[in-house]
Write an enzyme that holds these catalytic residues in place. Sequence first.
Site, PDB file in Angstrom:
ATOM      1  N   ARG A 236       0.864  -1.179   0.000  1.00  0.00           N
ATOM      2  CA  ARG A 236       0.000   0.000   0.000  1.00  0.00           C
ATOM      3  C   ARG A 236       0.898   1.226   0.000  1.00  0.00           C
ATOM      4  O   ARG A 236       2.066   1.162   0.405  1.00  0.00           O
ATOM      5  CB  ARG A 236      -0.895   0.014   1.237  1.00  0.00           C
ATOM      6  CG  ARG A 236      -1.847  -1.171   1.342  1.00  0.00           C
ATOM      7  CD  ARG A 236      -2.674  -1.075   2.613  1.00  0.00           C
ATOM      8  NE  ARG A 236      -3.633  -2.179   2.737  1.00  0.00           N
ATOM      9  CZ  ARG A 236      -3.399  -3.317   3.364  1.00  0.00           C
ATOM     10  NH1 ARG A 236      -2.209  -3.510   3.944  1.00  0.00           N
ATOM     11  NH2 ARG A 236      -4.311  -4.262   3.447  1.00  0.00           N
ATOM     12  N   LYS A 261      -2.111  -1.921   7.461  1.00  0.00           N
ATOM     13  CA  LYS A 261      -3.512  -1.626   7.738  1.00  0.00           C
ATOM     14  C   LYS A 261      -3.980  -2.430   8.944  1.00  0.00           C
ATOM     15  O   LYS A 261      -3.732  -3.626   9.044  1.00  0.00           O
ATOM     16  CB  LYS A 261      -4.366  -1.972   6.513  1.00  0.00           C
ATOM     17  CG  LYS A 261      -5.800  -1.470   6.621  1.00  0.00           C
ATOM     18  CD  LYS A 261      -6.546  -1.702   5.324  1.00  0.00           C
ATOM     19  CE  LYS A 261      -7.959  -1.155   5.395  1.00  0.00           C
ATOM     20  NZ  LYS A 261      -8.687  -1.345   4.112  1.00  0.00           N
ATOM     21  N   ARG A 328      -0.703  -2.683  -6.722  1.00  0.00           N
ATOM     22  CA  ARG A 328      -0.910  -3.719  -5.698  1.00  0.00           C
ATOM     23  C   ARG A 328      -1.905  -4.773  -6.211  1.00  0.00           C
ATOM     24  O   ARG A 328      -1.668  -5.975  -6.062  1.00  0.00           O
ATOM     25  CB  ARG A 328      -1.421  -3.061  -4.421  1.00  0.00           C
ATOM     26  CG  ARG A 328      -1.807  -4.017  -3.297  1.00  0.00           C
ATOM     27  CD  ARG A 328      -2.196  -3.184  -2.062  1.00  0.00           C
ATOM     28  NE  ARG A 328      -3.025  -3.908  -1.125  1.00  0.00           N
ATOM     29  CZ  ARG A 328      -2.576  -4.677  -0.138  1.00  0.00           C
ATOM     30  NH1 ARG A 328      -1.277  -4.864   0.006  1.00  0.00           N
ATOM     31  NH2 ARG A 328      -3.405  -5.289   0.689  1.00  0.00           N
ATOM     32  N   HIS A 351      -4.221  -9.375   4.109  1.00  0.00           N
ATOM     33  CA  HIS A 351      -5.679  -9.383   4.224  1.00  0.00           C
ATOM     34  C   HIS A 351      -6.105 -10.190   5.443  1.00  0.00           C
ATOM     35  O   HIS A 351      -5.619 -11.299   5.659  1.00  0.00           O
ATOM     36  CB  HIS A 351      -6.323  -9.997   2.979  1.00  0.00           C
ATOM     37  CG  HIS A 351      -6.280  -9.112   1.782  1.00  0.00           C
ATOM     38  ND1 HIS A 351      -6.477  -9.562   0.495  1.00  0.00           N
ATOM     39  CD2 HIS A 351      -6.065  -7.766   1.669  1.00  0.00           C
ATOM     40  CE1 HIS A 351      -6.384  -8.553  -0.355  1.00  0.00           C
ATOM     41  NE2 HIS A 351      -6.134  -7.453   0.338  1.00  0.00           N
ATOM     42  N   TYR A 360      -9.692 -11.384  -6.442  1.00  0.00           N
ATOM     43  CA  TYR A 360      -8.775 -11.425  -7.581  1.00  0.00           C
ATOM     44  C   TYR A 360      -9.049 -12.607  -8.503  1.00  0.00           C
ATOM     45  O   TYR A 360      -8.604 -12.611  -9.653  1.00  0.00           O
ATOM     46  CB  TYR A 360      -7.326 -11.453  -7.083  1.00  0.00           C
ATOM     47  CG  TYR A 360      -6.952 -10.201  -6.330  1.00  0.00           C
ATOM     48  CD1 TYR A 360      -6.805  -8.991  -6.991  1.00  0.00           C
ATOM     49  CD2 TYR A 360      -6.791 -10.221  -4.945  1.00  0.00           C
ATOM     50  CE1 TYR A 360      -6.500  -7.830  -6.310  1.00  0.00           C
ATOM     51  CE2 TYR A 360      -6.491  -9.061  -4.248  1.00  0.00           C
ATOM     52  CZ  TYR A 360      -6.346  -7.874  -4.925  1.00  0.00           C
ATOM     53  OH  TYR A 360      -6.054  -6.714  -4.248  1.00  0.00           O
TER      54      TYR A 360
END
Length: 382
Positions: A236, A261, A328, A351, A360
């Site tokens: 990110r 994150k 990304r 994630h 994806y």
Amino acid sequence: MELTRRQITLEHLIINDEKMIGLKFYPDKVIQALVKELPSPKWSKWHNMAFIVNTRQNLNLIFNKFRGVAWINCNRFFPNRPVRNDNEDLTVDSFRKRKPKVNWRYCPEEFYQKLEIRKYALSTARSYISMFERFINYYSNEPNLLALSELEINKYLQFLVQEKRSDAFINQSINSIKFYYEVVKKMPNRFYAVVRPIKKETLPKVISNEEVLRIIHHNNLKHRCIISLLYSAGLRRNELLELIFEDIESKRMMIKVRNGKGGKDRFTLLSETILTELRQYYKLYRPEKYLFEGKQGAKYSGTSVEIIVARAAKKCGIRTRVTPHVLRHSFATHLLESGTDLRYIQALLGHSSSKTTETYTHVANTCFKKIINPLDMGKSIV
């Protein structure tokens, strides 16, 4: 068996501008009889539960009264968010020191304090303050914020929709409002009927590997390193800006991502190609703290990274609007197309849920390549 079947869920309620403890349970003669023994219990048709006045004494009494009879579920009653210990100390003094503005209400001091104590990221703090002030100034004639109900909050959200605000803006507004009531005022999940925008099932935007390589090669050394890291490590934008040289573990060929994150650390891939370029970059630029620095050793700005990526793509004649997050997305998609297990991709991206990574699979062309288009099926006939 009887004990595990019986359960009482505690809820925060505001009834007639007074804090109450809500007791939610399935009909049970034993629980109903014990509830009646509590101090002045009443029933709320609106909330469909019993309630008593919210005091420490009454809360202790509930635990004592139902000990050995029913399990008290406090998940909705007590805040269960850990303080983030990984962020740098946060100060919002710049907001405190603002000059008074005519007919404008600022956030209460306790709002600022809780942001600082819990060490929220500065960007999040700024957003929460801005969003919450919009909300309280919409209801400028209501001095008692605790008196506002779900109805008033939904009315405010309807106003934002009418202003054509984005879903992200509305969700952030809700988060700031919930932060005040649930975290600052310690009333978790007070608002049950607040409606969020329906989440749209949008597909991630990706570009081909060839296009990525073109973008990388049409740049100077520093910009090549920035774009290459975003793509080759699936970073990110903010994760890239936080990198220091110690995070580049060349012996293990891994990159340590600190404070990603959700405040999570993880490891991701280090490309041999980018390692060679990073060594050249270090000899030339000699950064002092962060891997990428601006003027006077300051951390490189996120806006600069956005501009670098967008300009490089435009120079290469790529029509798609390319951002750091597109790189990304492309990293994840290309790994999936090359046969990498989805679980590994999830770990590399950081994630929390596999459902996020599964997105994806909708853009990877691995499965589509095996399908013969019906228009091409008749080529042998012609």
